[in-house]
Design a protein around this motif. Structure first.
Motif, PDB file in Angstrom:
ATOM      1  N   ALA A 179      -0.216  -1.229 -14.278  1.00  0.00           N
ATOM      2  CA  ALA A 179      -0.548  -1.736 -12.938  1.00  0.00           C
ATOM      3  C   ALA A 179      -1.866  -1.161 -12.440  1.00  0.00           C
ATOM      4  O   ALA A 179      -2.519  -1.748 -11.570  1.00  0.00           O
ATOM      5  N   VAL A 180      -2.247  -0.005 -12.988  1.00  0.00           N
ATOM      6  CA  VAL A 180      -3.576   0.550 -12.698  1.00  0.00           C
ATOM      7  C   VAL A 180      -4.541  -0.159 -13.649  1.00  0.00           C
ATOM      8  O   VAL A 180      -4.827   0.310 -14.760  1.00  0.00           O
ATOM      9  N   ALA A 181      -5.028  -1.307 -13.210  1.00  0.00           N
ATOM     10  CA  ALA A 181      -5.736  -2.219 -14.113  1.00  0.00           C
ATOM     11  C   ALA A 181      -7.195  -1.836 -14.321  1.00  0.00           C
ATOM     12  O   ALA A 181      -7.751  -2.076 -15.392  1.00  0.00           O
ATOM     13  N   ASP A 182      -7.832  -1.297 -13.297  1.00  0.00           N
ATOM     14  CA  ASP A 182      -9.226  -0.864 -13.439  1.00  0.00           C
ATOM     15  C   ASP A 182      -9.484   0.243 -12.432  1.00  0.00           C
ATOM     16  O   ASP A 182      -8.605   0.599 -11.641  1.00  0.00           O
ATOM     17  N   TRP A 183     -10.686   0.798 -12.466  1.00  0.00           N
ATOM     18  CA  TRP A 183     -10.976   1.954 -11.617  1.00  0.00           C
ATOM     19  C   TRP A 183     -11.008   1.583 -10.137  1.00  0.00           C
ATOM     20  O   TRP A 183     -10.934   2.470  -9.279  1.00  0.00           O
ATOM     21  N   ASP A 184     -11.094   0.294  -9.814  1.00  0.00           N
ATOM     22  CA  ASP A 184     -11.025  -0.114  -8.410  1.00  0.00           C
ATOM     23  C   ASP A 184      -9.632   0.158  -7.832  1.00  0.00           C
ATOM     24  O   ASP A 184      -9.470   0.214  -6.606  1.00  0.00           O
ATOM     25  N   ASP A 185      -8.627   0.318  -8.697  1.00  0.00           N
ATOM     26  CA  ASP A 185      -7.272   0.619  -8.240  1.00  0.00           C
ATOM     27  C   ASP A 185      -7.060   2.112  -7.995  1.00  0.00           C
ATOM     28  O   ASP A 185      -5.967   2.518  -7.594  1.00  0.00           O
ATOM     29  N   VAL A 186      -8.089   2.906  -8.265  1.00  0.00           N
ATOM     30  CA  VAL A 186      -7.982   4.364  -8.152  1.00  0.00           C
ATOM     31  C   VAL A 186      -8.953   4.840  -7.080  1.00  0.00           C
ATOM     32  O   VAL A 186     -10.153   4.548  -7.135  1.00  0.00           O
ATOM     33  N   SER A 187      -8.444   5.549  -6.084  1.00  0.00           N
ATOM     34  CA  SER A 187      -9.321   6.113  -5.053  1.00  0.00           C
ATOM     35  C   SER A 187      -9.399   7.625  -5.217  1.00  0.00           C
ATOM     36  O   SER A 187      -8.498   8.264  -5.762  1.00  0.00           O
ATOM     37  N   PHE A 188     -10.485   8.177  -4.744  1.00  0.00           N
ATOM     38  CA  PHE A 188     -10.795   9.589  -4.958  1.00  0.00           C
ATOM     39  C   PHE A 188     -10.785  10.338  -3.637  1.00  0.00           C
ATOM     40  O   PHE A 188     -11.347   9.868  -2.645  1.00  0.00           O
ATOM     41  N   LEU A 189     -10.124  11.485  -3.622  1.00  0.00           N
ATOM     42  CA  LEU A 189     -10.127  12.364  -2.458  1.00  0.00           C
ATOM     43  C   LEU A 189     -10.714  13.704  -2.854  1.00  0.00           C
ATOM     44  O   LEU A 189     -10.170  14.409  -3.712  1.00  0.00           O
ATOM     45  N   ALA A 232     -11.064  25.146  -2.715  1.00  0.00           N
ATOM     46  CA  ALA A 232      -9.857  24.463  -3.189  1.00  0.00           C
ATOM     47  C   ALA A 232     -10.030  24.222  -4.677  1.00  0.00           C
ATOM     48  O   ALA A 232     -11.104  23.787  -5.112  1.00  0.00           O
ATOM     49  N   PRO A 233      -9.002  24.477  -5.492  1.00  0.00           N
ATOM     50  CA  PRO A 233      -9.162  24.350  -6.938  1.00  0.00           C
ATOM     51  C   PRO A 233      -8.992  22.929  -7.455  1.00  0.00           C
ATOM     52  O   PRO A 233      -9.056  22.706  -8.657  1.00  0.00           O
ATOM     53  N   MET A 234      -8.772  21.970  -6.555  1.00  0.00           N
ATOM     54  CA  MET A 234      -8.420  20.636  -7.034  1.00  0.00           C
ATOM     55  C   MET A 234      -9.063  19.540  -6.199  1.00  0.00           C
ATOM     56  O   MET A 234      -9.484  19.762  -5.060  1.00  0.00           O
ATOM     57  N   ASP A 235      -9.127  18.358  -6.800  1.00  0.00           N
ATOM     58  CA  ASP A 235      -9.370  17.094  -6.120  1.00  0.00           C
ATOM     59  C   ASP A 235      -8.212  16.178  -6.493  1.00  0.00           C
ATOM     60  O   ASP A 235      -7.338  16.552  -7.287  1.00  0.00           O
ATOM     61  N   VAL A 236      -8.190  14.977  -5.933  1.00  0.00           N
ATOM     62  CA  VAL A 236      -7.040  14.097  -6.141  1.00  0.00           C
ATOM     63  C   VAL A 236      -7.504  12.667  -6.404  1.00  0.00           C
ATOM     64  O   VAL A 236      -8.410  12.155  -5.731  1.00  0.00           O
ATOM     65  N   LEU A 237      -6.865  12.042  -7.393  1.00  0.00           N
ATOM     66  CA  LEU A 237      -7.006  10.608  -7.629  1.00  0.00           C
ATOM     67  C   LEU A 237      -5.716   9.926  -7.172  1.00  0.00           C
ATOM     68  O   LEU A 237      -4.614  10.346  -7.545  1.00  0.00           O
ATOM     69  N   TRP A 238      -5.852   8.868  -6.361  1.00  0.00           N
ATOM     70  CA  TRP A 238      -4.695   8.164  -5.808  1.00  0.00           C
ATOM     71  C   TRP A 238      -4.600   6.758  -6.396  1.00  0.00           C
ATOM     72  O   TRP A 238      -5.610   6.062  -6.547  1.00  0.00           O
ATOM     73  N   PHE A 239      -3.396   6.326  -6.709  1.00  0.00           N
ATOM     74  CA  PHE A 239      -3.165   4.960  -7.172  1.00  0.00           C
ATOM     75  C   PHE A 239      -1.693   4.614  -6.967  1.00  0.00           C
ATOM     76  O   PHE A 239      -0.879   5.470  -6.601  1.00  0.00           O
ATOM     77  N   ARG A 240      -1.365   3.348  -7.204  1.00  0.00           N
ATOM     78  CA  ARG A 240       0.007   2.861  -7.023  1.00  0.00           C
ATOM     79  C   ARG A 240       0.596   2.410  -8.344  1.00  0.00           C
ATOM     80  O   ARG A 240      -0.112   1.809  -9.171  1.00  0.00           O
ATOM     81  N   VAL A 241       1.880   2.660  -8.508  1.00  0.00           N
ATOM     82  CA  VAL A 241       2.629   2.205  -9.670  1.00  0.00           C
ATOM     83  C   VAL A 241       3.922   1.573  -9.153  1.00  0.00           C
ATOM     84  O   VAL A 241       4.559   2.122  -8.244  1.00  0.00           O
ATOM     85  N   PRO A 242       4.325   0.415  -9.670  1.00  0.00           N
ATOM     86  CA  PRO A 242       5.561  -0.220  -9.185  1.00  0.00           C
ATOM     87  C   PRO A 242       6.771   0.703  -9.322  1.00  0.00           C
ATOM     88  O   PRO A 242       6.878   1.479 -10.278  1.00  0.00           O
ATOM     89  N   ARG A 243       7.670   0.593  -8.358  1.00  0.00           N
ATOM     90  CA  ARG A 243       8.909   1.373  -8.395  1.00  0.00           C
ATOM     91  C   ARG A 243      10.078   0.427  -8.644  1.00  0.00           C
ATOM     92  O   ARG A 243      10.175  -0.626  -8.007  1.00  0.00           O
ATOM     93  N   TRP A 244      10.980   0.822  -9.543  1.00  0.00           N
ATOM     94  CA  TRP A 244      12.156   0.030  -9.848  1.00  0.00           C
ATOM     95  C   TRP A 244      13.388   0.671  -9.226  1.00  0.00           C
ATOM     96  O   TRP A 244      13.425   1.895  -8.993  1.00  0.00           O
ATOM     97  N   PRO A 245      14.427  -0.118  -8.926  1.00  0.00           N
ATOM     98  CA  PRO A 245      15.609   0.414  -8.227  1.00  0.00           C
ATOM     99  C   PRO A 245      16.271   1.595  -8.933  1.00  0.00           C
ATOM    100  O   PRO A 245      16.822   2.480  -8.271  1.00  0.00           O
ATOM    101  N   GLU A 246      16.220   1.644 -10.267  1.00  0.00           N
ATOM    102  CA  GLU A 246      16.891   2.734 -10.984  1.00  0.00           C
ATOM    103  C   GLU A 246      16.046   4.004 -11.054  1.00  0.00           C
ATOM    104  O   GLU A 246      16.495   5.027 -11.596  1.00  0.00           O
TER     105      GLU A 246
END
Length: 434
Positions: free
Chosen positions: A271-281, A194-208
């Motif tokens: 909102a991604v304040a530190d590396w604890d907010d980022v998970s690795f796959l 597989a040519p990739m790995d993935v970093l996962w995190f959350r960012v707030p979503r606004w109605p617009e």
């Protein structure tokens, strides 16, 4: 060594994920005694595979769970768009599927698992042992078939669960598969790059904000945005082995990339304040050449690890569970042992190997033909001709929607496990599915 609660089941399922609980539920509804073991005390963990696809929704409806699912905090997504240097294009339209549920439901997996566990607990033949971590397999004499498992409870108590069949539904790091290797019964595996790995995190979503699934493609960068209602579940796709490079560049560089690819997120990437907010796959694509050993069956990622492309891993695992329940319920009710179950396990693998191979082939094509070149690009990427064509001709968008949402070989419910209304409409030949 003492036998603890749940001993002497017909089937012992290791792993209470969607596939393990679905299999336990279906077998219990069909009159089979099932014990499911889960190493964690609850399901309150941060899952990334929170997709419930149309074919899985159909299974839940056939079980009579539509109202239960409707009461969970899910969000329906009906299309996928991809943004390139030359514009945004629509590439998948689930509303064009001629199925009862023409959408993908993004649902916190812990809610789905609690629902399945509660439904299964309504049947006297079902037992769920939480906080029980499987450590080894039991075998019926030297060279004999597997006859159960040993698990450690949270208090350190050693528990044996004896069963005529052990089902490994414990994911790509399967403890059952490792136990088979230690016992000299290892199952060889085909690994695909597989040519990739993935970093996962959350960012707030606004109605617009835009709605639905969105892929943001830049020069050497790829961002997948999953609309979860009040936040974006975000996958930053990086080159294989590139995690340390991203870490060395720092969080500010990651946030800047997010804003560059998705400008509407300006002001929220913090909102991604530190590396604890980022998970690795670590992305893996592989499959076992044989999915069973005497007394053992492997399903889902334990048998075939899927790429995150399309988010189809859970759907494929649930389809495995449905097929396994349909094919195994009758023999298990009839008292079949390892020898009698062996040909059934072979037929199960033969049936489920086709959609697995086909799906992995499509994932590998997407990785080599789309994702890999994107991650290697050093100039802005323009939309491929196929993407522009799907945007121009709406009927073509049903093809990726079908592959992602329904799958190559959707399974039907075993009639004995379906809700009464669905069971009445079932075809008479279903119990003898090949």
């Amino acid at each position: 060594m003492t036998a603890g609660p749940g001993a002497d089941a017909d089937v012992c399922v290791v792993g209470a994920g969607p596939a393990g609980l679905m299999l336990g539920l279906l077998l219990a509804r069909a009159g089979v005694r099932v014990t499911v073991l889960e190493k964690h005390p609850d399901f309150l963990r941060d899952f990334r595979g929170d997709t419930v696809h149309p074919s899985t929704l159909d299974v839940l409806a056939e079980l009579g769970f539509e109202e239960r699912v409707a009461g969970l905090p899910g969000r329906r997504v009906r299309e996928l768009t991809a943004s390139y240097a030359d514009g945004t294009f629509r590439v998948a339209d689930f509303t064009r599927l001629r199925v009862p549920h023409p959408y993908v439901l993004f649902l916190p997996q812990w809610d789905l698992l609690e629902m399945l566990a509660a439904a299964a607990a309504e049947y006297p033949g079902f037992t769920l042992l939480r906080s029980h971590e499987v450590t080894e397999l039991l075998f019926d004499g030297l060279g004999g078939p597997a006859s159960g498992v040993v698990a450690l409870a949270a208090d350190g108590r050693r528990t044996e669960v004896r069963a005529r069949l052990v089902v490994a539904a414990d994911g790509r790091r399967s403890v059952v598969r490792d136990a088979l290797v230690r016992a000299g019964r290892g199952l060889s595996r085909r690994e695909f790059g597989a040519p990739m790995d993935v970093l996962w995190f959350r960012v707030p979503r606004w109605p617009e904000d835009p709605e639905g699934l969105a892929a943001q493609i830049g020069a050497g960068r790829l961002l997948i945005m999953i609309d979860r209602g009040h936040y974006w579940q975000t996958a930053y796709v990086i080159p294989k082995g590139g995690r340390q490079t991203v870490l060395a560049a720092g969080l500010d560089a990651l946030r800047a990339t997010v804003i560059e690819l998705a400008p509407w997120l300006r002001g929220r990437a913090g909102a991604v304040a530190d590396w604890d907010d980022v998970s690795f796959l670590e992305v893996r694509v592989d499959r076992l050449r044989r999915w069973h050993s005497p007394g053992v069956l492997l399903i889902g990622d334990a048998a075939h690890a899927m790429s995150p492309v399309g988010g189809v891993g859970i759907n494929l695992a649930v389809q495995d569970a449905v097929a396994a329940a349909r094919m195994l319920a009758g023999p298990l009710r009839g008292g079949a042992g390892a020898a009698e179950l062996a040909p059934v396990l072979t037929r199960f693998q033969r049936r489920r190997m086709l959609p697995t191979m086909g799906t992995q082939l499509l994932q590998r094509w997407a990785a080599r033909g789309v994702i890999g070149p994107t991650l290697r690009a050093d100039v802005p990427v323009r939309a491929p001709a196929a993407v522009r064509l799907m945007d121009r001709l709406p009927f073509l968008r049903v093809l990726p929607a079908w592959v992602v949402g329904v799958g190559l070989l959707p399974e039907r419910m075993p009639p004995a496990a379906a809700a009464p209304s669905a069971r009445a409409a079932a075809r008479q030949d279903l119990p003898t599915a090949r």
